[in-house]
Design a protein around this motif. Structure first.
Motif, PDB file in Angstrom:
ATOM      1  N   CYS A 192      46.204 102.224-104.050  1.00  0.00           N
ATOM      2  CA  CYS A 192      47.367 101.342-103.849  1.00  0.00           C
ATOM      3  C   CYS A 192      48.465 102.033-103.042  1.00  0.00           C
ATOM      4  O   CYS A 192      49.361 101.376-102.537  1.00  0.00           O
ATOM      5  CB  CYS A 192      47.916 100.872-105.196  1.00  0.00           C
ATOM      6  SG  CYS A 192      48.679 102.170-106.166  1.00  0.00           S
TER       7      CYS A 192
ATOM      8  N   ALA B 131      43.048  98.261-111.256  1.00  0.00           N
ATOM      9  CA  ALA B 131      44.410  98.624-110.838  1.00  0.00           C
ATOM     10  C   ALA B 131      45.393  98.178-111.922  1.00  0.00           C
ATOM     11  O   ALA B 131      46.164  97.248-111.732  1.00  0.00           O
ATOM     12  CB  ALA B 131      44.740  97.956-109.514  1.00  0.00           C
TER      13      ALA B 131
ATOM     14  N   GLY C  29      49.216  98.026-108.675  1.00  0.00           N
ATOM     15  CA  GLY C  29      49.491  98.621-107.369  1.00  0.00           C
ATOM     16  C   GLY C  29      50.871  99.223-107.244  1.00  0.00           C
ATOM     17  O   GLY C  29      51.356  99.442-106.142  1.00  0.00           O
TER      18      GLY C  29
ATOM     19  N   LYS D 280      45.002 104.963-111.762  1.00  0.00           N
ATOM     20  CA  LYS D 280      43.619 104.602-112.097  1.00  0.00           C
ATOM     21  C   LYS D 280      42.847 104.019-110.912  1.00  0.00           C
ATOM     22  O   LYS D 280      41.657 103.801-111.021  1.00  0.00           O
ATOM     23  CB  LYS D 280      43.599 103.563-113.229  1.00  0.00           C
ATOM     24  CG  LYS D 280      44.409 103.939-114.456  1.00  0.00           C
ATOM     25  CD  LYS D 280      43.632 104.833-115.386  1.00  0.00           C
ATOM     26  CE  LYS D 280      44.581 105.348-116.436  1.00  0.00           C
ATOM     27  NZ  LYS D 280      44.112 105.943-117.568  1.00  0.00           N
ATOM     28  N   CYS D 281      43.533 103.742-109.801  1.00  0.00           N
ATOM     29  CA  CYS D 281      42.870 103.050-108.679  1.00  0.00           C
ATOM     30  C   CYS D 281      42.288 104.079-107.714  1.00  0.00           C
ATOM     31  O   CYS D 281      42.473 103.965-106.509  1.00  0.00           O
ATOM     32  CB  CYS D 281      43.882 102.153-107.979  1.00  0.00           C
ATOM     33  SG  CYS D 281      45.306 103.066-107.356  1.00  0.00           S
TER      34      CYS D 281
ATOM     35  N   GLY E 233      51.656 102.183-108.267  1.00  0.00           N
ATOM     36  CA  GLY E 233      51.562 103.634-108.141  1.00  0.00           C
ATOM     37  C   GLY E 233      51.821 104.383-109.433  1.00  0.00           C
ATOM     38  O   GLY E 233      52.030 105.598-109.410  1.00  0.00           O
TER      39      GLY E 233
HETATM   40  S1  FES Z   1      47.066 100.581-109.295  1.00  0.00           S
HETATM   41 FE1  FES Z   1      48.149 101.869-110.596  1.00  0.00          FE
HETATM   42  S2  FES Z   1      48.402 103.666-109.405  1.00  0.00           S
HETATM   43 FE2  FES Z   1      47.362 102.339-108.095  1.00  0.00          FE
END
Ligand code: FES
Length: 509
Positions: A62, A37, A41, A47-48, A43
């Motif tokens: 996320c 991530a 997280g 990549k998550c 957004g």
């Molecule tokens: S951790 Fe980057 S978009 Fe979800």
């Protein structure tokens, strides 16, 4: 109460109850399952990705809130390159015996990976090594994301994660060696200043805002925390940091790389999301840190990824065509740092990126390279092969250009402060994982460091763990680390006119 089932490679690997309002990423992290991530997280990185049914579309973990019974299908196993048993030199002591000996643990807490070496305190021999992806990874690929998380939410969660991971790694290494964790009397940790704060249960939040002050610069013993399971009365040593962004991983790394034994002028650099740069000159050191950003780690790059299976790690121009390799020989999924560097160097050498960093269109470029240039959504891209999904776009080139400029300008600023020219440098030491894997010629071709450094370049790998091992077994090494800090001057680049001037100058290819 909704139930969550987690699958990897078609196998059910976990079943759990989510807390109300949990995102998939948070729930996985709380369950001890770590997903890459890089943006922490927010957004932004995309990549998550997970699937909610075997053939369903990928969603960002996320940004996906669990609202009822949920099946989560994870991508393939994440295999990071872990610096394992890399003890250097020919006088490696014999392995530690399993029973009855006082034991210690040398720990390298990297932002990306964590490695623990179980070591005999009597012989210095390594009994076992355990490592893994840093458990804080779901809170961001870089230290800035993790500082931001702590500033908003407190640091307790990240401290709990790293301490839990250390306990697990120590238990794993002890099981391998047939040893009892309660025989562990001393632990030496080398990490960047943020990682050392989190392991020491200190908030790193102050390092995220001016005047960027750490709560501690470490360098002393502290009592072991109980949940580590070591001997009662054991102590933990943290390698001394120089500033918020030049940490104990750098002092430990410089010691292990033998800088104390060189006269200099010697330049030492560790490139990750930050580029830490130090110079040895006589018995003095000068150091600085540049915010290179996560581009060299493949984060925030359209098709960037960690150095795992399927990452394009090497790209060359051969017989008038692009040739590339991937980690594990798997189908190409994206670029890791070394592949990005090679691709950019190739584009510069073939004239497809001009000196300002502009990626040319197929019509503007000349020669065989134009076959690899396309337009995607109206923007120029470079595709590795016609039938290959992996490409680099104009924005990626810009991000890499900014990152290389930050590093190159940091080097020039240190040279200017030391009053020596590029050709006065007698040795150039590339430390860290990225430094080991990248192609030196490609790095020099994009201007990451001066070309005259090439003949005096030495790669030393992940020296932080080696430095921690020295500190673990030797009071003399710990004294040397403290003395190095006393003799090291720090240059704050954000207020340096030399750096600002050089940053603009080094943008050119
Ligand atoms: S951790 Fe980057 S978009 Fe979800």
């Amino acid at each position: 109460m909704p139930q969550v089932k987690v699958y990897r490679s078609g196998m059910l690997i976990a079943r759990s109850d989510p807390a109300p309002g949990d995102t998939v990423l948070k729930h996985l992290s709380d369950s001890g399952i770590f997903l890459d991530a890089p943006c922490g997280g927010r957004g932004r990185c995309g990549k998550c990705l997970v699937r909610l049914s075997p053939d369903g579309v990928e969603v960002r973990a996320c940004q996906t809130v669990i609202t009822g019974d949920t099946d989560i299908y994870l991508p393939g196993e994440m295999e990071m390159e872990i610096a394992g048993d890399t003890k250097s030199g020919t006088d490696t002591p014999p392995p530690a015996a399993a029973g009855g000996e006082p034991l210690g643990v040398a720990v390298d807490i990297g932002t990306t990976t964590v490695v623990a070496h179980l070591t005999s305190l009597r012989t210095g021999g390594r009994a076992a090594t355990a490592g893994g992806v840093n458990a804080q990874r779901p809170y961001g690929a870089d230290v800035i994301s993790r500082i931001q998380y702590c500033a908003s939410n407190g640091h307790g969660q990240l401290t709990a994660l790293i301490r839990g991971q250390l306990r697990g790694l120590i238990a794993e290494a002890c099981a391998d060696a047939g040893a009892d964790p309660r025989a562990i009397e001393y632990i030496a940790i080398a990490g960047n200043t943020i990682m050392e704060h989190l392991a020491a249960d200190l908030s790193p939040a102050g390092m995220g805002v001016a005047p960027f002050r750490p709560l501690s610069l470490f360098g002393d013993d502290t009592p072991v925390w109980e949940e580590l399971g070591a001997a009662p009365g054991a102590a933990v040593y943290f390698a001394p940091a120089i500033s918020s962004y030049v940490g104990g991983d750098i002092t430990a790394g410089m010691l292990a790389a033998g800088l104390e034994d060189t006269e200099g002028p010697c330049v030492y650099i560790d490139i990750g999301t930050n580029g830490e740069i130090a110079m040895k000159l006589g018995d003095r050191y000068l150091c600085c840190a540049t915010a290179a950003g996560p581009a060299f780690e493949g984060a925030e790059i359209a098709m960037g990824m960690a150095a795992v299976q399927g990452a394009v790690n090497h790209v060359v121009w051969e017989d008038g065509a692009v040739k590339f390799t991937t980690i594990g020989g798997a189908p190409a999924e994206g670029f890791c740092g070394s592949g990005l560097l090679d691709a950019l160097a190739l584009l510069i050498r073939q004239g497809a990126v001009d000196e300002t960093g502009r990626l040319l269109s197929r019509e503007e470029a000349s020669g065989a390279i134009s076959e690899y240039l396309e337009s995607k959504d109206g923007k120029n891209i470079f595709r590795l092969a016609r039938d290959c999904k992996v490409y680099m776009d104009y924005a990626d080139v810009r991000k890499l250009q900014l990152a290389k400029s930050a590093i190159a300008a940091g080097i020039q600023t240190l040279l200017a402060h030391a009053g020596i020219g590029e050709d006065g440098v007698r040795s150039f030491v590339l430390a860290g994982g990225f430094g080991s894997f990248m192609d030196k010629d490609s790095a020099a071709a994009i201007g990451l460091f001066p070309k005259v450094f090439l003949p005096v370049t030495r790669t030393v790998g992940n020296t932080a763990g080696e430095g921690a091992a020295l500190a673990l077994c030797s009071a003399g090494a710990r004294a040397a680390l403290s003395a190095m800090r006393e003799r090291c001057g720090y240059i704050e680049l954000s207020t340096s006119p030399v750096f600002n001037e050089q940053f603009v100058e080094q943008m050119m290819f």
